[in-house]
Design a protein around this motif. Structure first.
Motif, PDB file in Angstrom:
ATOM      1  N   ASN A   1     -42.505 -41.259  34.984  1.00  0.00           N
ATOM      2  CA  ASN A   1     -42.491 -40.720  36.413  1.00  0.00           C
ATOM      3  C   ASN A   1     -41.267 -41.263  37.272  1.00  0.00           C
ATOM      4  N   GLU A   2     -40.413 -41.649  36.878  1.00  0.00           N
ATOM      5  CA  GLU A   2     -39.198 -42.436  37.504  1.00  0.00           C
ATOM      6  C   GLU A   2     -38.838 -41.401  38.751  1.00  0.00           C
ATOM      7  N   GLU A   3     -38.670 -41.679  39.973  1.00  0.00           N
ATOM      8  CA  GLU A   3     -38.344 -40.810  40.917  1.00  0.00           C
ATOM      9  C   GLU A   3     -38.944 -39.497  40.978  1.00  0.00           C
ATOM     10  N   LEU A   4     -40.253 -39.483  40.761  1.00  0.00           N
ATOM     11  CA  LEU A   4     -40.804 -38.269  40.501  1.00  0.00           C
ATOM     12  C   LEU A   4     -41.043 -37.612  42.054  1.00  0.00           C
ATOM     13  N   ASP A   5     -41.483 -38.408  42.997  1.00  0.00           N
ATOM     14  CA  ASP A   5     -41.651 -38.111  44.327  1.00  0.00           C
ATOM     15  C   ASP A   5     -40.262 -37.463  44.842  1.00  0.00           C
ATOM     16  N   SER A   6     -39.308 -38.007  44.703  1.00  0.00           N
ATOM     17  CA  SER A   6     -37.998 -37.340  45.227  1.00  0.00           C
ATOM     18  C   SER A   6     -37.469 -36.061  44.656  1.00  0.00           C
ATOM     19  N   HIS A   7     -37.725 -36.111  43.386  1.00  0.00           N
ATOM     20  CA  HIS A   7     -37.500 -34.733  42.451  1.00  0.00           C
ATOM     21  C   HIS A   7     -38.512 -33.719  42.928  1.00  0.00           C
ATOM     22  N   ILE A   8     -39.836 -34.095  43.438  1.00  0.00           N
ATOM     23  CA  ILE A   8     -40.683 -33.113  43.757  1.00  0.00           C
ATOM     24  C   ILE A   8     -40.153 -32.530  45.283  1.00  0.00           C
ATOM     25  N   ALA A   9     -39.750 -33.489  46.070  1.00  0.00           N
ATOM     26  CA  ALA A   9     -39.286 -33.008  47.390  1.00  0.00           C
ATOM     27  C   ALA A   9     -37.928 -32.002  47.095  1.00  0.00           C
ATOM     28  N   ALA A  10     -37.108 -32.435  46.179  1.00  0.00           N
ATOM     29  CA  ALA A  10     -36.121 -31.437  45.812  1.00  0.00           C
ATOM     30  C   ALA A  10     -36.548 -30.113  45.343  1.00  0.00           C
ATOM     31  N   LEU A  11     -37.562 -29.972  44.592  1.00  0.00           N
ATOM     32  CA  LEU A  11     -38.141 -29.000  44.175  1.00  0.00           C
ATOM     33  C   LEU A  11     -38.739 -27.925  45.119  1.00  0.00           C
ATOM     34  N   LYS A  12     -39.376 -28.677  46.159  1.00  0.00           N
ATOM     35  CA  LYS A  12     -40.083 -28.076  47.336  1.00  0.00           C
ATOM     36  C   LYS A  12     -38.769 -27.480  48.131  1.00  0.00           C
ATOM     37  N   ALA A  13     -37.924 -28.010  48.435  1.00  0.00           N
ATOM     38  CA  ALA A  13     -36.728 -27.578  49.113  1.00  0.00           C
ATOM     39  C   ALA A  13     -36.076 -26.182  48.497  1.00  0.00           C
ATOM     40  N   THR A  14     -35.862 -26.433  47.375  1.00  0.00           N
ATOM     41  CA  THR A  14     -35.396 -25.351  46.619  1.00  0.00           C
ATOM     42  C   THR A  14     -36.156 -24.380  46.513  1.00  0.00           C
ATOM     43  N   MET A  15     -37.450 -24.290  46.247  1.00  0.00           N
ATOM     44  CA  MET A  15     -38.570 -23.480  46.237  1.00  0.00           C
ATOM     45  C   MET A  15     -38.575 -22.699  47.758  1.00  0.00           C
ATOM     46  N   THR A  16     -38.357 -23.302  48.811  1.00  0.00           N
ATOM     47  CA  THR A  16     -38.427 -22.866  50.009  1.00  0.00           C
ATOM     48  C   THR A  16     -37.143 -21.949  50.027  1.00  0.00           C
ATOM     49  N   ARG A  17     -36.043 -22.791  49.997  1.00  0.00           N
ATOM     50  CA  ARG A  17     -34.772 -21.652  50.200  1.00  0.00           C
ATOM     51  C   ARG A  17     -34.848 -20.542  49.167  1.00  0.00           C
ATOM     52  N   GLU A  18     -35.217 -20.380  47.930  1.00  0.00           N
ATOM     53  CA  GLU A  18     -35.225 -19.337  47.184  1.00  0.00           C
ATOM     54  C   GLU A  18     -36.443 -18.273  47.342  1.00  0.00           C
ATOM     55  N   GLY A  19     -37.193 -18.722  48.198  1.00  0.00           N
ATOM     56  CA  GLY A  19     -38.711 -18.057  48.593  1.00  0.00           C
ATOM     57  C   GLY A  19     -39.618 -17.907  47.363  1.00  0.00           C
ATOM     58  N   VAL A  20     -39.648 -18.977  46.683  1.00  0.00           N
ATOM     59  CA  VAL A  20     -40.346 -18.884  45.515  1.00  0.00           C
ATOM     60  C   VAL A  20     -41.944 -19.687  46.143  1.00  0.00           C
ATOM     61  N   LYS A  21     -43.023 -19.027  45.456  1.00  0.00           N
ATOM     62  CA  LYS A  21     -44.201 -19.442  46.208  1.00  0.00           C
ATOM     63  C   LYS A  21     -44.835 -20.658  45.158  1.00  0.00           C
ATOM     64  N   GLU A  22     -44.682 -20.670  43.783  1.00  0.00           N
ATOM     65  CA  GLU A  22     -44.956 -21.505  42.865  1.00  0.00           C
ATOM     66  C   GLU A  22     -44.083 -21.753  41.591  1.00  0.00           C
ATOM     67  N   ALA A  23     -44.105 -22.867  41.396  1.00  0.00           N
ATOM     68  CA  ALA A  23     -43.202 -23.597  40.139  1.00  0.00           C
ATOM     69  C   ALA A  23     -43.878 -23.521  38.917  1.00  0.00           C
ATOM     70  N   ILE A  24     -43.270 -22.927  37.933  1.00  0.00           N
ATOM     71  CA  ILE A  24     -44.008 -22.475  36.766  1.00  0.00           C
ATOM     72  C   ILE A  24     -43.404 -23.812  35.705  1.00  0.00           C
ATOM     73  N   PHE A  25     -44.385 -24.445  35.118  1.00  0.00           N
ATOM     74  CA  PHE A  25     -44.023 -25.276  33.965  1.00  0.00           C
ATOM     75  C   PHE A  25     -44.493 -24.877  32.662  1.00  0.00           C
ATOM     76  N   ASP A  26     -43.644 -25.237  31.380  1.00  0.00           N
ATOM     77  CA  ASP A  26     -44.135 -25.063  30.298  1.00  0.00           C
ATOM     78  C   ASP A  26     -44.923 -26.249  29.813  1.00  0.00           C
ATOM     79  N   PRO A  27     -46.323 -25.952  29.437  1.00  0.00           N
ATOM     80  CA  PRO A  27     -47.115 -27.219  29.217  1.00  0.00           C
ATOM     81  C   PRO A  27     -46.869 -27.915  27.955  1.00  0.00           C
ATOM     82  N   ALA A  28     -45.991 -27.296  26.875  1.00  0.00           N
ATOM     83  CA  ALA A  28     -45.584 -27.883  25.831  1.00  0.00           C
ATOM     84  C   ALA A  28     -44.510 -28.957  26.098  1.00  0.00           C
TER      85      ALA A  28
END
Length: 73
Positions: free
Chosen positions: A18-45
């Protein structure tokens, strides 16, 4: 940064104790907002703990940071 790059950064962070996880989450949130995406989809595998409990912990943590998380089938 694209949504795919932001999600890949999250995977890398999770796999590095979880190194720098919070900063990566913030970047993901900003990217989602910019691209108009409501949900981030992850591969559980690709998660360290791909079981139901691990997914729920991840969803809860990300929800606290303002990011809705879903998982691919």
């Amino acid at each position: 940064m694209t949504l795919t790059q932001a999600i890949d950064n999250i995977y890398a962070s999770i796999n590095n104790d979880n190194e720098e996880l919070d900063s990566h989450i913030a970047a993901l949130k900003a990217t989602m907002t910019r691209e108009g995406v409501k949900e981030a989809i992850f591969d559980p595998a690709r998660l360290v703990q791909p079981n139901r409990q691990g997914r729920k912990i991840m969803q809860s943590y990300f929800r606290k940071k303002g990011v809705k998380v879903g998982f691919s089938a």
